[in-house]
Design a protein around this motif. Structure first.
Motif, short mmCIF file in Angstrom:
data_model
loop_
_atom_site.label_atom_id
_atom_site.label_comp_id
_atom_site.label_asym_id
_atom_site.label_seq_id
_atom_site.Cartn_x
_atom_site.Cartn_y
_atom_site.Cartn_z
N HIS A 1 44.44 41.84 37.97
CA HIS A 1 43.46 41.36 36.98
C HIS A 1 44.28 40.84 35.80
O HIS A 1 45.51 40.80 35.86
CB HIS A 1 42.52 42.52 36.60
N SER A 2 43.61 40.47 34.70
CA SER A 2 44.36 39.97 33.55
C SER A 2 45.08 41.09 32.79
O SER A 2 45.98 40.81 31.98
CB SER A 2 43.43 39.20 32.61
N ILE A 3 44.67 42.32 32.98
CA ILE A 3 45.38 43.48 32.41
C ILE A 3 45.49 44.53 33.52
O ILE A 3 44.82 44.42 34.55
CB ILE A 3 44.66 44.07 31.16
N PRO A 4 46.30 45.57 33.33
CA PRO A 4 46.44 46.58 34.39
C PRO A 4 45.08 47.15 34.80
O PRO A 4 44.27 47.51 33.95
CB PRO A 4 47.33 47.66 33.74
N VAL B 1 29.36 40.40 28.73
CA VAL B 1 28.26 40.60 27.79
C VAL B 1 27.01 41.09 28.55
O VAL B 1 26.69 40.57 29.60
CB VAL B 1 27.94 39.25 27.08
N LYS C 1 39.46 32.86 39.29
CA LYS C 1 40.73 33.59 39.47
C LYS C 1 41.56 33.58 38.19
O LYS C 1 42.21 34.58 37.86
CB LYS C 1 41.57 32.94 40.58
N SER C 2 41.54 32.44 37.49
CA SER C 2 42.39 32.35 36.29
C SER C 2 41.96 33.36 35.24
O SER C 2 42.74 33.73 34.37
CB SER C 2 42.34 30.93 35.71
N ARG C 3 40.71 33.80 35.30
CA ARG C 3 40.23 34.83 34.37
C ARG C 3 40.32 36.22 34.99
O ARG C 3 39.79 37.19 34.44
CB ARG C 3 38.82 34.50 33.92
N GLY C 4 40.95 36.29 36.16
CA GLY C 4 41.19 37.60 36.78
C GLY C 4 40.06 38.07 37.67
O GLY C 4 40.02 39.26 38.02
N GLU D 1 48.26 32.29 32.00
CA GLU D 1 48.16 31.16 31.09
C GLU D 1 47.51 31.62 29.79
O GLU D 1 46.94 32.70 29.72
CB GLU D 1 47.37 29.99 31.70
N GLN E 1 26.41 46.67 30.78
CA GLN E 1 27.83 46.57 31.13
C GLN E 1 28.18 47.58 32.24
O GLN E 1 27.47 48.55 32.47
CB GLN E 1 28.69 46.82 29.89
N TYR F 1 41.25 39.63 40.92
CA TYR F 1 41.31 38.36 41.66
C TYR F 1 42.13 38.54 42.93
O TYR F 1 42.25 37.61 43.72
CB TYR F 1 41.88 37.24 40.78
N PHE G 1 43.29 48.88 21.96
CA PHE G 1 43.35 49.62 23.22
C PHE G 1 42.54 48.94 24.32
O PHE G 1 42.88 49.05 25.50
CB PHE G 1 42.91 51.07 23.02
N THR G 2 41.47 48.25 23.96
CA THR G 2 40.69 47.54 24.98
C THR G 2 41.24 46.13 25.23
O THR G 2 40.69 45.40 26.04
CB THR G 2 39.20 47.43 24.60
N LEU H 1 40.90 49.01 30.92
CA LEU H 1 40.49 49.33 29.55
C LEU H 1 39.68 48.23 28.85
O LEU H 1 39.38 48.38 27.66
CB LEU H 1 41.71 49.69 28.70
N HIS H 2 39.35 47.17 29.54
CA HIS H 2 38.51 46.17 28.87
C HIS H 2 37.21 46.83 28.39
O HIS H 2 36.64 47.68 29.07
CB HIS H 2 38.17 45.02 29.83
N GLY H 3 36.78 46.36 27.20
CA GLY H 3 35.65 47.01 26.54
C GLY H 3 34.41 47.12 27.39
O GLY H 3 33.71 48.13 27.35
N GLY I 1 38.66 38.95 27.88
CA GLY I 1 39.68 39.88 28.37
C GLY I 1 40.97 39.19 28.72
O GLY I 1 41.81 39.76 29.40
N GLY I 2 41.13 37.94 28.28
CA GLY I 2 42.39 37.24 28.53
C GLY I 2 42.42 36.54 29.88
O GLY I 2 41.47 36.61 30.66
N MET I 3 43.52 35.84 30.10
CA MET I 3 43.67 35.02 31.31
C MET I 3 44.87 35.51 32.11
O MET I 3 45.72 36.24 31.62
CB MET I 3 43.93 33.56 30.91
N VAL I 4 44.93 35.04 33.35
CA VAL I 4 46.06 35.34 34.22
C VAL I 4 47.04 34.17 34.13
O VAL I 4 46.63 33.03 34.35
CB VAL I 4 45.56 35.48 35.68
N ILE J 1 34.57 50.33 29.16
CA ILE J 1 34.93 51.59 28.49
C ILE J 1 34.21 51.82 27.16
O ILE J 1 34.24 52.92 26.62
CB ILE J 1 36.47 51.67 28.31
#
Lengths: 415, 415
Positions: free
Chosen positions: A223-226, A51, A340-343, B125, A58, A295, B157-158, A100-102, B120-123, A105
């Protein structure tokens, strides 16, 4: 299929007015200026995680190299941040998205609309702005799978017309489809069809792009996504020539002065009398590593070795006594585990990676919104100094915390 | 289908963890506070047309009514504009989009991410933030066909996770499909399936929503793409009660004091001795008309008649001698023709429409980026004063030019 067909067939239908062929180059080809090294000026346009706040926008980072400007990530509001910075929007010709996290992007399509003279169309007539300027090369976007679909769908649903072309090249992961666009929305009228799907080799995307003296590589970072990190590696640079050492020799032997060109390049030159003159040794070019959220960026370590500059995220830190939001039960280990758990990474993790790749400088970015970017406010500055200190205590190099609009330069090496 | 299937099947797959049933109301039901009239406080969060500038952000307008906040349009950067304003983001429960052009919608998905605790999600979990808070009603979004598809695709997509629900209701035009979502991307985990497709009746969407004392209507207004204007009409309000006129009568006749409730509502009350007391006449409620981009809003004229406030765009003006960018061949007619051809209005067109609907006040917005919003700069102020003057010369009411962060209130009528 029904509604996508509606999208394509009615509201969003646009004739393909322009042929994308070789008249629309999708790269900037080298010219003389590109063969000269320039300072790499990195301007931090956004340094917030997730945020935005009043002091941090951002994620977005501009790297100026001569007349080129390359953008890394493009969170919401990047266009307006550029307006308030020393970066010239019209010079942006390549945009690199880490993931691609918002927050990395959301500003991309608004930026394209501003950069490529976007418009909302005309009433009852053709909009001259819809006709692509084919004399300008396409703005190139690089990012993971989905970047192309994201841009295409946002342009389609907002019915945005662009007066210049863009192209999206995707860095495909091994599990991704090797071909295709990840959407069946048809191409926007300004999307060049020359977008590449770049496959990994040996776990990285080595030298996927060359622009002037700079080779671009990338590697997956966890990270949590690619997510990817980018490495910009400059060609080796000519050594410093002392003319007094060479010119009298050329004159003495009647060797043409054009031999100086080879000498400056560090080559061996045979003079008219058979003497061999050796140009000065070439200097290694510069290397800049720009990471996305991570992470664990281990996979980019080899490509990034001996970087002049590492940009590494440091989303959260344990700052007891300084950060009033510190929970009583918090420890460094607990905060690191949560981060780390959040990437994400702590400053110490960033410092350790800088040390691992033997970086000469480390700049931290992507700070939790709770860490204000206002250095004029003593409590905020104390927190950022502490974050810097946590990384510096591990790294073996200079360390800085970035803030919005701050510029850091990697100068051309002088020897 | 192939790649959409990929989107749904792999990268973006998310279990539907939550059932959307009546436990997720998609409206705020009236409660006591809703029955009381409050000032309508309109804060202009963005007043630029197309491209933002240092002084104007893209279109967004917040209307505060008691504890509710309703947002009209949501251009890029709205979230950060809110942070710098007197609007509380957490109170936004309804968002009305006039049309899908990017400068009116680019900030919507970033805003949802901030408002609904996006992550953006977790790793490795489950992210506790992924579990929808079912105690909070869904944030409601209203807009033309495509709004639902735009939000869904941007979230997909994000790979954004939201901790609260949202719902998109679409105001469908006669040529639009009557059902369906305009995309075959499957619903986001936080998208309520209760999104309505609201059909026009007699060319308008009358009373498509009621919230407390306020009824919302909409009508199509002419622009380069489908666009709507909104009309907020308040129920009639109780007249002012003079207790000295009634209470002695109730006491004298031994009539229960509860009769005052009916008197306050303007009803006729029969006292214990047969006397008829009449409550004060009810006062008409307020009416606010908020237009999107338009070169002809005629279709909303009947709904908007006698508005207390009309918000009308005024993108371009002919300002010879004041605006140095005026071309020598420009005339008012030429500028108006050019402005209309792009789907927009001049100040005079806005003024004429205010007069046509007998509005009590007119506020102009959506200014070309060449008109700075810095009233502290005398040349900029002179231009905005002139724009105001052009509208005021035609309108028969007070006229204002909006600038970012400016608040205009429509007070509760006192008599």
């Amino acid at each position: 299929m029904g509604f996508i067909a509606s999208v394509q067939g009615t509201l969003l239908a646009r004739p393909h007015r322009h042929l994308f062929t070789s008249i629309l180059p999708t790269r900037f080809y080298s010219h003389m200026a590109k063969a000269q090294p320039h300072p790499f000026c990195l301007t931090f346009l956004g340094t917030a995680s997730a945020v935005p706040s009043s002091t941090r926008s951002q994620s977005a980072l501009a790297l100026r190299n001569g007349t080129d400007t390359w953008l890394f990530d493009c969170g919401e509001g990047t266009q307006r941040q550029i307006q308030g910075s020393n970066v010239k929007m019209g010079r942006i010709n390549k945009i690199f998205i880490t993931h691609l996290h918002g927050d990395h992007i959301f500003g991309l399509v608004p930026l394209l609309a501003g950069l490529l003279n976007g418009s909302g169309g005309m009433v009852d007539e053709d909009d001259p702005r819809e006709f692509l300027n084919v004399n300008k090369p396409a703005v190139e976007i690089y990012g993971p799978l989905g970047a192309r679909a994201y841009v295409r769908s946002a342009l389609a649903f907002t019915q945005t017309t662009l007066a210049q072309a863009y192209v999206v090249h995707e860095l495909r992961f091994p599990d991704d489809p090797k071909t295709g666009d990840f959407t069946n929305l048809r191409k926007h009228h300004s999307e060049s069809p020359s977008g590449r799907n770049i496959q990994q080799e040996d776990g990285v995307w080595k030298d996927f792009l060359k622009d002037g003296l700079v080779s671009f590589s990338a590697a997956p970072i966890l990270h949590s996504i690619p997510c990817v990190g980018y490495v910009l590696a400059e060609d080796s640079l000519p050594g410093k020539v002392d003319p007094q050492k060479y010119i009298p020799e050329l004159k003495r032997t009647g060797t043409p002065m054009t031999a100086m060109r080879d000498i400056k390049e560090g080559k061996r030159v045979k003079l008219n009398d058979g003497t061999i003159l050796e140009g000065p040794s070439r200097r290694p070019g510069r290397k800049v590593v720009i990471l996305g959220d991570t992470y664990d960026p281990s996979a980019i370590a080899a490509l990034g070795q001996d970087a002049d500059l590492l940009i590494h995220e440091a989303t959260n830190a344990h700052l007891p006594g300084l950060d009033p939001r510190t929970k009583e039960e918090d420890t460094h280990e607990l905060v690191e585990r949560r981060t780390k758990s959040r990437g994400h990474s702590t400053p110490q993790m960033a410092g350790a990676f800088a040390k691992r790749i033997n970086a000469k400088a480390l700049v931290l970015n992507h700070f939790s919104t709770k860490y204000s970017g206002n250095d004029d406010d003593p409590p905020s500055k104390a927190i950022m100094d502490a974050i810097r200190g946590l990384a510096a205590g591990v790294a073996d190099c200079e360390v800085h915390c970035s803030r919005d609009f701050w510029t850091y330069s990697v100068e051309v090496p002088t020897e």
